[in-house]
Design an enzyme around this catalytic site. Structure first.
Site, short mmCIF file in Angstrom:
data_model
loop_
_atom_site.label_atom_id
_atom_site.label_comp_id
_atom_site.label_asym_id
_atom_site.label_seq_id
_atom_site.Cartn_x
_atom_site.Cartn_y
_atom_site.Cartn_z
N GLU A 15 -4.33 -17.09 -20.42
CA GLU A 15 -3.62 -16.75 -19.19
C GLU A 15 -3.05 -18.04 -18.38
O GLU A 15 -2.54 -17.83 -17.14
CB GLU A 15 -4.29 -15.81 -18.12
CG GLU A 15 -5.63 -16.30 -17.79
CD GLU A 15 -6.33 -15.24 -16.91
OE1 GLU A 15 -5.63 -14.44 -16.41
OE2 GLU A 15 -7.68 -15.26 -16.72
N HIS A 58 0.89 -0.99 -0.04
CA HIS A 58 0.25 -0.02 -0.02
C HIS A 58 0.69 1.23 -0.12
O HIS A 58 0.32 2.27 -0.52
CB HIS A 58 -0.80 -0.06 1.20
CG HIS A 58 -2.24 -0.88 1.01
ND1 HIS A 58 -2.95 -1.29 1.87
CD2 HIS A 58 -2.67 -1.42 0.03
CE1 HIS A 58 -3.70 -2.45 1.41
NE2 HIS A 58 -3.76 -2.21 0.18
N CYS A 96 -3.75 -8.08 -22.44
CA CYS A 96 -4.53 -7.14 -21.45
C CYS A 96 -3.75 -7.16 -20.15
O CYS A 96 -3.91 -6.42 -19.25
CB CYS A 96 -5.86 -7.55 -21.46
SG CYS A 96 -6.11 -9.09 -20.56
N ASP A 145 -1.12 -13.46 -15.12
CA ASP A 145 -1.31 -14.74 -14.62
C ASP A 145 -0.66 -15.66 -15.60
O ASP A 145 0.12 -16.73 -15.06
CB ASP A 145 -2.67 -15.12 -14.89
CG ASP A 145 -3.25 -14.75 -13.37
OD1 ASP A 145 -2.84 -14.89 -12.46
OD2 ASP A 145 -4.49 -14.16 -13.63
C1 PEP Z 1 -3.69 -11.01 -16.32
O1 PEP Z 1 -3.57 -12.35 -15.54
O2 PEP Z 1 -2.79 -10.76 -16.88
C2 PEP Z 1 -4.96 -10.30 -16.22
C3 PEP Z 1 -5.10 -9.34 -17.03
O3 PEP Z 1 -5.84 -10.53 -15.44
P1 PEP Z 1 -5.82 -10.39 -13.72
O4 PEP Z 1 -4.53 -9.51 -13.50
O5 PEP Z 1 -7.06 -9.36 -13.55
O6 PEP Z 1 -5.70 -11.40 -12.89
MG MG Z 2 -5.68 -12.91 -14.84
#
Ligand code: PEP
Ligand code: MG
Length: 845
Positions: free
Chosen positions: A695, A457, A766, A719
């Site tokens: 992922e 944090h 993403c 992930d």
């Molecule tokens: C990821 O795993 O890259 C992803 C975009 O999902 P999150 O970070 O929400 O697990």
């Molecule tokens: Mg993810």
């Protein structure tokens, strides 16, 4: 026949013997340093195993060597990775050059401190001069300090008797030592071992001092530190080869992971960037030049007993109410959602029933409110720390923080603002979120701490305040005198001591360039992300609320590539109603309009993010448990309701639905069937696009089978990295290794893109890799069609796309897929970046 002399070595500590091969550190278990034994200690005084001279005692007190009159050298190394403690937990009782008797105390150790702060207490006693020995006891027995353990045969000539090689000595260029703790036992052993591979007589030099490079103890006795300029000299037939190999080995860290202080080529001291530097992890980017201000926590006096229990309960109630109010003020002032969330979490801790129960039980036992509250928070924080979960350990800091806030109110202690000089760089063991949020940014330019992690944090708050910050620094940083000028280069995770004016100027210039670049990116945010040779790439946003979606459109986002729908479900006691869900998705879809993509990811909770209203069994490995689509398919009602709510926004934006954590085709097929049923029930003629996140390695490896059955893929590199490298994405000590630039992750991205394009499907990224400007040419070159990025970074990513040409990016990506490590990939990308950034904006590194 010569009679063989015998020498007995005594146990340096009491404890349990352990075979050397079981020591979890290859340098010791492989006997590179020497053969000997390991003790898991139960006593706290390290004693001499033989009589002789202390040939080396490390400044940090964690290792000591004794050489006897026959040349027998014995090294004792207390604990593993204890060099990082920089002397804390050890008291040296002897000095180098001092003669000691067998059994004489050498070092006092604070076993509790070391056990908590270092990797292990396992202590090694190694015969580095190589004499053979026999055991005088079973090799896994409980032994007492001073008990004879090994019988050495002294017939064999000591290795130092090796004849000196003839000829004039050649010298290497000076090499700046990159190892954060100098040449301590492990790198020294690697260096000595390499030197032994040459016939030449070899020395290692530090200023006027020099050491036989084939002797581990001699190298350790040089007491080297990071940034020391060392030289290798050699005489004899293979001197030239020895110098080249050993200078390169020194520059590369002698087997330790180091960030380059010098290039692989040894550098001359004139090229040294600064006198000394300490390394940690970047918690918040930026750089600043200022003066050290050491901040230490106020010690609060707490009286244990109090008379009137009712009065104590009332005092606690009032202090809790005041603290809640103060946190509300901080929440209202918060500059970002993330910042507000932290203080909301602190408010929730103040209402925690178990904490209050513990405190009230102590008050009922006659304790004062302050004592009761303090004991309850400390005990719970200790519990968090002891669970072995790094995230919970970080939350322990939050708990201590609120604990102190209430305690000060109970004791009537004013939270006196620090009196700070101008241009302060704060140094602390640890800052709390409250302290960080309260920093006067007109005076504080940045901070550096020993504790904390990039995900803490405190790090989030530092980013919100725009303050550069480095955490995870060695404890030596706490010894810096207040007022010392230092340069905090948070981008590189470094604190430069005695920085040279040229380096300060370089960094200030870099900062100015960065600011100028950011202004320019923002001005041009609305322009499309088209490469110089005319290829358009979609840059969309990762969002978790309507506000973020609106902000993203304002910053030039071309759509939403990832709506993390969890935000609708978390922090509440009951599931959101259909109306609430439908209204939220529709509002976001309306904000985008019918021309833009909205990719709604279905619920990705479970495992480490449980939902209060979905009871779940505790799991040993939550990241490998009931997460994402697995949880939803186990609770089909939850998923059906979500599909219905998402479908209510059909037509308002270009609607896409995305499934998280897909590992097998059956999951996709089951979910598609449910979606089709719900669409049919709603009378929808057209189904929204359905895609999956890539992922999990299995999904990437089967991408050719998934591709015909999906409309798109979006790669979750966060992930995907954690599951490919088997490294927890939130583990503070693995933060630098759990790197999405790892070639294994990149190869999975390449596999996915190839499979998708073969079936005419598009691929987005993403995960956080897409938000790194450094990764842009690589991802474009790999064939990715869309980059879905964190909202504030949209302008920077679009700008970077506009700077590159596609075909060189493709060639670059092809080359990179053949590299060995994330470091090599980053190096290649840095080089590419230097050659392609707009000329006025080339950022010096
Ligand atoms: C990821 O795993 O890259 C992803 C975009 O999902 P999150 O970070 O929400 O697990
Ligand atoms: Mg993810």
């Amino acid at each position: 026949m010569a009679t063989t002399q015998q020498l007995q070595l005594l146990a340096p500590l009491s404890g349990l013997l352990m075979p050397l091969e079981q020591v979890p550190d290859p340098v010791f278990s492989s006997r590179v340093i020497g053969d000997g034994l390991c003790i898991d200690p139960t006593s706290q005084t390290l004693r001499a195993p033989l009589a002789g001279v202390v040939s080396n005692v490390q400044d940090s007190g964690h290792a000591v060597s004794i050489t006897d009159d026959n040349g027998v050298q014995v090294l004792m190394h207390i604990g593993l990775d204890t060099v990082n403690l920089a002397g804390k937990g050890f008291s040296r009782l002897v000095q180098e050059g001092q003669r000691v008797e067998a059994g004489q105390p050498l070092i006092e150790l604070d076993a509790d401190y070391i056990a908590v702060h270092a990797r292990s207490l396992l202590t090694l006693m190694l015969v580095v001069s190589g004499e053979p020995f026999t055991w005088l006891t079973a090799d896994s027995a409980l032994v007492d300090s001073g008990q004879p353990l090994l019988q050495l045969s002294l017939g064999k000539p000591a290795p130092s008797a090796e004849p000196e090689e003839e000829g004039e000595a050649l010298f290497s260029k000076p090499v700046l030592l990159p190892n954060p703790n100098g040449l301590h036992a492990r790198p020294a052993a690697v260096f000595a071992q390499a030197a032994k591979g040459f016939k030449a007589s070899i020395c290692l030099h530090k200023q006027q001092a020099s050491a036989n490079a084939k002797s581990l103890v001699a190298i350790m006795a040089l007491q080297t530190a990071q940034g020391d300029a060392l030289q290798v000299s050699a005489a004899g037939a293979d001197a030239e080869a020895a110098i080249k190999a050993l200078a390169e080995l020194l520059a590369s860290g002698c087997g330790e992971a180091v960030t380059a202080v010098s290039a692989a080529e040894p550098v001359a001291p004139v090229a040294a960037p600064s006198g000394k530097l300490l390394r940690g992890v970047c918690a918040s980017t930026g750089s600043a030049f200022g003066q050290v201000v050491q901040v230490a926590e106020q010690k609060l006096e707490v009286v244990e007993f109090a008379g009137d229990q009712a009065a104590q309960r009332e005092q606690l109630k009032q202090a809790l109410a005041q603290a809640t109010e103060a946190l509300q003020v901080l929440r209202d002032k918060a500059a970002s959602t993330a910042q507000g969330e932290i203080f909301k979490a602190h408010q929730e801790l103040l209402e925690d029933p178990s904490l209050l129960e513990q405190a009230h039980a102590l008050i009922a036992d006659g304790k004062s409110a302050a004592f009761a509250w303090n004991s309850a928070t400390e005990a719970t924080a200790e519990l968090f720390k002891g669970l072995g979960n790094p995230l919970l350990a970080e939350r322990a800091l939050d708990l201590m923080d609120v604990g102190q806030r209430v305690l000060k109110l109970l004791l009537g202690v004013q939270d006196s603002a620090w009196t700070l000089p101008e241009q302060a760089i704060l140094i602390a063991e640890q800052l709390t979120p409250s302290q960080t949020a309260g920093l006067d940014t007109s005076k504080v330019l940045g901070f550096a701490t020993v504790g904390g992690g990039a995900t803490s944090h405190v790090a989030i708050l530092a980013r919100a305040l725009g303050l550069p910050a480095v955490c995870g620094l060695p404890v030596q940083v706490l010894a810096l005198a207040s007022g010392t000028p230092v340069l905090l280069d948070a981008d590189q995770g470094e604190l430069h001591l005695e920085p040279q004016p040229a380096v300060i100027e370089q960094l200030q210039a870099r900062r100015q360039q960065q600011q100028q670049r950011q202004r320019q990116e923002l001005e041009q945010a609305a322009q499309a992300a088209v490469t110089r040779d005319g290829h358009h790439f979609e840059v969309t946003a990762n969002v978790a609320s309507l506000a973020e979606a609106e902000q993203a459109m304002g910053l030039g986002g071309e759509g939403v590539g990832l709506l993390r729908s969890e935000f609708l479900y978390q922090d509440r006691g009951v599931a959101p109603s259909h109306e609430e869900q439908a209204a939220t998705y529709s509002a976001i879809a309306r904000a985008l309009g019918p021309e833009r993509n909205l990719v709604v990811r279905t619920l990705d909770v479970g495992g480490d993010k449980p939902l209060a209203y979905v009871p779940m069994e505790p799991e040993a490995n939550p990241f490998l448990g009931m997460r994402g689509i697995r949880l939803c398919l186990e609770r089909p009602q939850l998923l059906r309701e979500q599909f219905r709510a998402i479908l209510a926004s059909a037509g308002l934006a270009r609607l896409h639905i995305m499934l998280p954590m897909v590992t097998q085709l059956a999951e996709l097929r089951q979910a598609r069937q449910m979606l089709e049923d719900e669409a049919l029930a709603l009378g929808l003629k057209e189904l929204p696009k359905l895609g999956i996140m890539i992922e999990v390695p299995s999904a990437a490896l089967l991408a050719d089978l998934f591709a015909p059955e999906v409309d798109f893929f979006s790669i979750g590199t966060n992930d995907l990295t954690q599951y490919t490298l088997a490294m927890d994405r939130d583990h503070p000590r693995l933060a630098s290794q759990a790197d999405s630039f790892h070639p294994a992750v990149l190869r999975l991205i390449a596999t996915t893109v190839k499979a998708a394009h073969a079936h005419g499907k598009w691929v987005g990224v993403c995960g956080a890799l897409a938000s790194e400007t450094l990764a842009v040419p690589l991802l474009l070159g790999l064939g990715v069609d869309e980059l879905s990025v964190s909202v504030p970074l949209i302008p920077a990513i679009k700008a970077r796309v506009r700077e590159v040409e596609l075909s060189p990016c493709q060639a670059l990506a092809g080359r990179i897929l053949g590299l060995e490590s994330a470091e090599q990939v980053r190096d290649a990308l840095h080089q590419h970046q230097q050659s392609t950034l707009a000329p006025s904006l080339v950022l010096e590194n």
